[in-house]
Design a protein around this motif. Structure first.
Motif, PDB file in Angstrom:
ATOM      1  N   LEU A  43      -4.557 -18.261  -3.312  1.00  0.00           N
ATOM      2  CA  LEU A  43      -5.263 -17.649  -2.189  1.00  0.00           C
ATOM      3  C   LEU A  43      -6.369 -18.560  -1.684  1.00  0.00           C
ATOM      4  O   LEU A  43      -6.518 -18.785  -0.474  1.00  0.00           O
ATOM      5  CB  LEU A  43      -5.849 -16.298  -2.621  1.00  0.00           C
ATOM      6  N   GLY A  44      -7.160 -19.112  -2.609  1.00  0.00           N
ATOM      7  CA  GLY A  44      -8.215 -20.044  -2.222  1.00  0.00           C
ATOM      8  C   GLY A  44      -7.662 -21.278  -1.536  1.00  0.00           C
ATOM      9  O   GLY A  44      -8.220 -21.755  -0.537  1.00  0.00           O
ATOM     10  N   GLY A  72      -8.693  -8.045  -0.561  1.00  0.00           N
ATOM     11  CA  GLY A  72      -9.766  -8.131   0.421  1.00  0.00           C
ATOM     12  C   GLY A  72      -9.613  -9.327   1.346  1.00  0.00           C
ATOM     13  O   GLY A  72      -9.913  -9.236   2.549  1.00  0.00           O
ATOM     14  N   PHE A  73      -9.151 -10.453   0.820  1.00  0.00           N
ATOM     15  CA  PHE A  73      -8.933 -11.637   1.651  1.00  0.00           C
ATOM     16  C   PHE A  73      -7.536 -11.637   2.259  1.00  0.00           C
ATOM     17  O   PHE A  73      -7.339 -12.094   3.389  1.00  0.00           O
ATOM     18  CB  PHE A  73      -9.156 -12.905   0.820  1.00  0.00           C
ATOM     19  N   PHE A  74      -6.563 -11.128   1.523  1.00  0.00           N
ATOM     20  CA  PHE A  74      -5.192 -11.073   2.024  1.00  0.00           C
ATOM     21  C   PHE A  74      -5.101 -10.209   3.283  1.00  0.00           C
ATOM     22  O   PHE A  74      -4.386 -10.547   4.233  1.00  0.00           O
ATOM     23  CB  PHE A  74      -4.282 -10.512   0.927  1.00  0.00           C
ATOM     24  N   GLU A  75      -5.810  -9.094   3.326  1.00  0.00           N
ATOM     25  CA  GLU A  75      -5.729  -8.177   4.457  1.00  0.00           C
ATOM     26  C   GLU A  75      -6.432  -8.681   5.707  1.00  0.00           C
ATOM     27  O   GLU A  75      -6.437  -8.012   6.741  1.00  0.00           O
ATOM     28  CB  GLU A  75      -6.296  -6.809   4.068  1.00  0.00           C
ATOM     29  N   TYR A 110     -13.991 -20.825  -1.447  1.00  0.00           N
ATOM     30  CA  TYR A 110     -14.866 -20.993  -2.607  1.00  0.00           C
ATOM     31  C   TYR A 110     -14.951 -19.713  -3.437  1.00  0.00           C
ATOM     32  O   TYR A 110     -14.927 -19.753  -4.671  1.00  0.00           O
ATOM     33  CB  TYR A 110     -16.270 -21.408  -2.148  1.00  0.00           C
ATOM     34  N   VAL A 111     -15.069 -18.560  -2.752  1.00  0.00           N
ATOM     35  CA  VAL A 111     -15.134 -17.286  -3.475  1.00  0.00           C
ATOM     36  C   VAL A 111     -13.822 -17.037  -4.226  1.00  0.00           C
ATOM     37  O   VAL A 111     -13.819 -16.577  -5.370  1.00  0.00           O
ATOM     38  CB  VAL A 111     -15.438 -16.127  -2.506  1.00  0.00           C
ATOM     39  N   SER A 112     -12.691 -17.346  -3.585  1.00  0.00           N
ATOM     40  CA  SER A 112     -11.389 -17.169  -4.233  1.00  0.00           C
ATOM     41  C   SER A 112     -11.260 -18.064  -5.458  1.00  0.00           C
ATOM     42  O   SER A 112     -10.781 -17.626  -6.515  1.00  0.00           O
ATOM     43  CB  SER A 112     -10.255 -17.480  -3.247  1.00  0.00           C
ATOM     44  N   PHE A 113     -11.691 -19.321  -5.311  1.00  0.00           N
ATOM     45  CA  PHE A 113     -11.641 -20.238  -6.462  1.00  0.00           C
ATOM     46  C   PHE A 113     -12.569 -19.748  -7.580  1.00  0.00           C
ATOM     47  O   PHE A 113     -12.254 -19.878  -8.775  1.00  0.00           O
ATOM     48  CB  PHE A 113     -12.039 -21.650  -6.041  1.00  0.00           C
ATOM     49  N   GLY A 114     -13.715 -19.167  -7.190  1.00  0.00           N
ATOM     50  CA  GLY A 114     -14.617 -18.603  -8.192  1.00  0.00           C
ATOM     51  C   GLY A 114     -13.964 -17.441  -8.932  1.00  0.00           C
ATOM     52  O   GLY A 114     -14.083 -17.323 -10.160  1.00  0.00           O
ATOM     53  N   GLY A 115     -13.273 -16.575  -8.173  1.00  0.00           N
ATOM     54  CA  GLY A 115     -12.544 -15.474  -8.797  1.00  0.00           C
ATOM     55  C   GLY A 115     -11.445 -15.986  -9.711  1.00  0.00           C
ATOM     56  O   GLY A 115     -11.207 -15.430 -10.799  1.00  0.00           O
ATOM     57  N   ALA A 116     -10.760 -17.059  -9.287  1.00  0.00           N
ATOM     58  CA  ALA A 116      -9.708 -17.651 -10.112  1.00  0.00           C
ATOM     59  C   ALA A 116     -10.284 -18.204 -11.415  1.00  0.00           C
ATOM     60  O   ALA A 116      -9.697 -18.045 -12.494  1.00  0.00           O
ATOM     61  CB  ALA A 116      -8.992 -18.754  -9.340  1.00  0.00           C
ATOM     62  N   LEU A 117     -11.445 -18.841 -11.314  1.00  0.00           N
ATOM     63  CA  LEU A 117     -12.093 -19.393 -12.513  1.00  0.00           C
ATOM     64  C   LEU A 117     -12.473 -18.272 -13.474  1.00  0.00           C
ATOM     65  O   LEU A 117     -12.264 -18.387 -14.695  1.00  0.00           O
ATOM     66  CB  LEU A 117     -13.328 -20.196 -12.114  1.00  0.00           C
ATOM     67  N   LEU A 118     -13.007 -17.174 -12.930  1.00  0.00           N
ATOM     68  CA  LEU A 118     -13.353 -16.037 -13.778  1.00  0.00           C
ATOM     69  C   LEU A 118     -12.110 -15.461 -14.452  1.00  0.00           C
ATOM     70  O   LEU A 118     -12.132 -15.121 -15.641  1.00  0.00           O
ATOM     71  CB  LEU A 118     -14.048 -14.957 -12.938  1.00  0.00           C
ATOM     72  N   SER A 142      -4.959 -21.505   0.185  1.00  0.00           N
ATOM     73  CA  SER A 142      -4.452 -21.171   1.525  1.00  0.00           C
ATOM     74  C   SER A 142      -5.574 -21.189   2.554  1.00  0.00           C
ATOM     75  O   SER A 142      -5.399 -21.707   3.672  1.00  0.00           O
ATOM     76  CB  SER A 142      -3.762 -19.802   1.503  1.00  0.00           C
ATOM     77  N   PHE A 143      -6.738 -20.647   2.191  1.00  0.00           N
ATOM     78  CA  PHE A 143      -7.856 -20.645   3.144  1.00  0.00           C
ATOM     79  C   PHE A 143      -8.486 -22.033   3.266  1.00  0.00           C
ATOM     80  O   PHE A 143      -9.035 -22.376   4.315  1.00  0.00           O
ATOM     81  CB  PHE A 143      -8.901 -19.605   2.738  1.00  0.00           C
ATOM     82  N   TYR A 144      -8.375 -22.846   2.205  1.00  0.00           N
ATOM     83  CA  TYR A 144      -8.876 -24.215   2.309  1.00  0.00           C
ATOM     84  C   TYR A 144      -8.030 -25.022   3.288  1.00  0.00           C
ATOM     85  O   TYR A 144      -8.547 -25.884   4.009  1.00  0.00           O
ATOM     86  CB  TYR A 144      -8.871 -24.884   0.929  1.00  0.00           C
ATOM     87  N   VAL A 145      -6.741 -24.723   3.343  1.00  0.00           N
ATOM     88  CA  VAL A 145      -5.864 -25.370   4.327  1.00  0.00           C
ATOM     89  C   VAL A 145      -6.335 -25.052   5.742  1.00  0.00           C
ATOM     90  O   VAL A 145      -6.379 -25.933   6.608  1.00  0.00           O
ATOM     91  CB  VAL A 145      -4.402 -24.916   4.128  1.00  0.00           C
ATOM     92  N   LEU A 146      -6.697 -23.788   5.984  1.00  0.00           N
ATOM     93  CA  LEU A 146      -7.194 -23.430   7.320  1.00  0.00           C
ATOM     94  C   LEU A 146      -8.522 -24.109   7.613  1.00  0.00           C
ATOM     95  O   LEU A 146      -8.794 -24.474   8.766  1.00  0.00           O
ATOM     96  CB  LEU A 146      -7.346 -21.918   7.432  1.00  0.00           C
ATOM     97  N   TYR A 147      -9.359 -24.284   6.598  1.00  0.00           N
ATOM     98  CA  TYR A 147     -10.600 -25.020   6.800  1.00  0.00           C
ATOM     99  C   TYR A 147     -10.308 -26.456   7.227  1.00  0.00           C
ATOM    100  O   TYR A 147     -10.927 -26.988   8.167  1.00  0.00           O
ATOM    101  CB  TYR A 147     -11.433 -25.001   5.521  1.00  0.00           C
ATOM    102  N   LEU A 148      -9.354 -27.092   6.573  1.00  0.00           N
ATOM    103  CA  LEU A 148      -9.000 -28.477   6.919  1.00  0.00           C
ATOM    104  C   LEU A 148      -8.422 -28.590   8.314  1.00  0.00           C
ATOM    105  O   LEU A 148      -8.526 -29.639   8.957  1.00  0.00           O
ATOM    106  CB  LEU A 148      -7.994 -29.018   5.895  1.00  0.00           C
ATOM    107  N   SER A 149      -7.818 -27.513   8.814  1.00  0.00           N
ATOM    108  CA  SER A 149      -7.181 -27.570  10.138  1.00  0.00           C
ATOM    109  C   SER A 149      -8.172 -27.891  11.237  1.00  0.00           C
ATOM    110  O   SER A 149      -7.797 -28.451  12.271  1.00  0.00           O
ATOM    111  CB  SER A 149      -6.488 -26.242  10.442  1.00  0.00           C
ATOM    112  N   GLY A 150      -9.463 -27.554  11.016  1.00  0.00           N
ATOM    113  CA  GLY A 150     -10.463 -27.827  12.045  1.00  0.00           C
ATOM    114  C   GLY A 150     -10.575 -29.297  12.389  1.00  0.00           C
ATOM    115  O   GLY A 150     -10.929 -29.655  13.522  1.00  0.00           O
TER     116      GLY A 150
END
Length: 522
Positions: free
Chosen positions: A384-385, A303-306, A498-506, A387-395
């Motif tokens: 996955l989480g 869902g996030f990869f696509e 955050y959602v990806s990290f939550g999925g990873a924790l689960l 990777s998206f955190y890197v994009l968040y930091l890019s701002g």
């Protein structure tokens, strides 16, 4: 290569399927790289909610394109055989790509419908065909699939570069036309393989007599293509139905007909799975629950990869300082990357990392420390989480025009591609091992449908991260629009992380239990 001995230690048919799939993926990923940009900048440019509409259509297209292989695979198994299904699917996809080159909105939706139905016949059957080339328990099969999947990634790498270049240089429809040429080449390679007899007796109709039976006045072998064509306007209506119940004017809000179909399908599947869990024996129940969890983890990842073909492409177009490469030292001038071409980055890293990670698993296996599949699910979602955190930091590194360095996007794809390779061991073999025998085929269908449901996540995120305003108004205030989109996207990327990290924790919490269940299976 003519029929006879193997080639490079593998059946000759593998290499014809390799190039057929390479060109088919070239057409598919070339079109996908352009699709969202084409909708936002061309088809719906005059709409204030152009991002929302584009997200709805992209989500509907993606869900249906991954759902139809379940139907196409079943028809091939029962009636057509792999060869006829692949030829029918390739022909429909080629028609779709060329129709997409027509500058007309009606043609646009019809084209997507041709591609959806064609992919349903082509995609599942060419992959199954590869396995059919090898005898049972042939040790070469795994390396054969590795070669085959390399073709997928070569096509996925080259297509956005070539189609994006044509689209930006000469016009959108030249890019779509090139994708169509790629599909025709793939089909021709497959037909040449059939003519040379490299497939032996594999892929033929399982019950030829069934195809000769008449229904509604037509032989079944003719009726199936006719029904496929009749489905084109139906699918076209479903994809284009965003105007009926989207936009918040009804009690359904921005829910579409395709959303309703998949929501209903999801509820039916969950009820049926709950029933199967309830009626299963304790040992069987644990295996089924494990299979469900692995499927859910993969659905979240996909869902996030696509988002690569939608939000990440728009982010690249609106907020990334795309590089210009200077090749003047070899007499080739310079090349400025466009947003569509960023879709090739993922395949580039997959090609680069596939062998090293494969060797890593072998190295760890010899020392008996290779992580089991559930732990790889945890690692894949964690990457996955990240990777998206890197994009968040890019701002925080945006320039005065609201553009972030390209290095952040490249790093993001590097980390996400690593996560993809970590998730890749989770396949049908695990699902079939864990599923009760009475519903193995059903669970295989659910596994295929997980990617279709993943696109519902893509559509939801696309609508939440939509930029309001038509193309003209956004161009008039380019700098303000850039920072507006940057803030929206980076906040969205943080939520996805955050959602990806939550999925990873689960996944990490569930891993010990799932590993114990899988050990019992082995």
């Amino acid at each position: 290569m003519s029929r006879g001995k193997d080639f490079l230690g593998h059946p000759k048919g593998l290499f014809y399927l390799f190039f057929a799939e390479l060109w088919e993926r070239f057409s598919f990923y070339g079109m996908r790289a352009l699709l969202t940009l084409y909708m936002v900048e061309q088809v719906f440019a005059s709409l204030a909610n152009r991002d929302v509409v584009s997200a709805i259509i992209y989500s509907s297209y993606g869900s249906l394109v991954y759902a139809f292989p379940v139907v196409g695979g079943k028809i091939a198994d029962q009636f057509l055989g792999y060869r006829k299904a692949i030829i029918l699917g390739g022909t429909l996809m080629a028609i779709g790509h060329f129709v997409l080159a027509i500058e007309d909105n009606t043609a646009f939706f019809l084209a997507l419908s041709f591609i959806i139905i064609g992919n349903g016949f082509f995609k599942p059957n060419i992959s199954t065909f590869v396995g059919a080339l090898y005898p049972h328990a042939d040790t070469r099969k795994e390396s054969g699939f590795t070669i085959f999947y390399m073709g997928i990634n070569i096509g996925g790498f080259a297509a956005p570069l070539a189609c994006g270049m044509l689209a930006y240089t000469y016009g959108w429809h030249y890019g779509f036309g090139l994708a169509g040429v790629g599909m025709v080449l793939g089909l021709l390679v497959f037909l040449v393989g059939i003519k040379k007899g490299v497939f032996g007796d594999q892929g033929l109709p399982p019950f030829p007599e069934r195809l000769e039976k008449r229904y509604l006045g037509l032989k079944l072998k003719h009726l199936i293509p006719v029904l496929a064509l009749l489905m084109v306007p139906v699918i076209s209506f479903l994809i284009s139905s965003y105007g009926f119940i989207a936009g918040g004017d009804s009690f359904l809000g921005d829910i579409t007909i395709v959303n309703l179909i998949f929501y209903a399908l999801g509820i039916i599947i969950l009820i049926y799975l709950a029933y199967e869990i309830f009626r299963s024996e304790p040992a069987e129940r644990g295996k089924l629950v494990a299979a469900i969890f692995l499927t859910l983890f993969m659905t979240l990842f996909r869902g996030f990869f696509e988002l690569s073909g939608s939000i990440l492409t728009l982010f690249a177009a609106r907020n990334v300082a795309l590089p210009t490469f200077d090749f003047s030292w070899v007499g080739l001038g310079s090349w400025a990357m466009d947003a569509a071409q960023t879709n090739s980055i993922n395949s580039f890293f997959i090609i680069l990392l596939a062998l090293p990670i494969s060797f890593l698993w072998r190295f760890l296996s010899k020392r008996r420390i290779n992580p089991r599949t559930p732990y790889k699910s945890f690692l894949g979602l964690a990457f996955l989480g990240a990777s998206f955190y890197v994009l968040y930091l890019s701002g925080g590194f945006a320039n005065e025009q609201g553009y972030v360095p390209f290095s952040f996007l490249a790093l993001m794809y590097l980390i996400m591609s690593t996560g993809e390779l970590l998730m890749s061991p989770i396949g049908l073999s695990k699902i079939t091992d864990l599923s009760p025998k009475r519903i193995v085929a059903f669970m295989m269908g659910i596994w295929f449908l997980s990617s279709a449901f993943a696109f519902q996540i893509v559509g939801f995120i696309g609508k939440k991260l939509a930029i309001e305003g038509d193309a003209e108004s956004l161009q008039e205030t380019a700098q303000e629009s850039a920072f507006k989109s940057l803030d929206l996207y980076t906040d969205g990327f943080l939520s996805i992380a955050y959602v990806s990290f939550g999925g990873a924790l689960l996944a990490l919490i569930c891993a010990p239990i799932l590993v114990r269940i899988m050990r019992e299976v082995n």
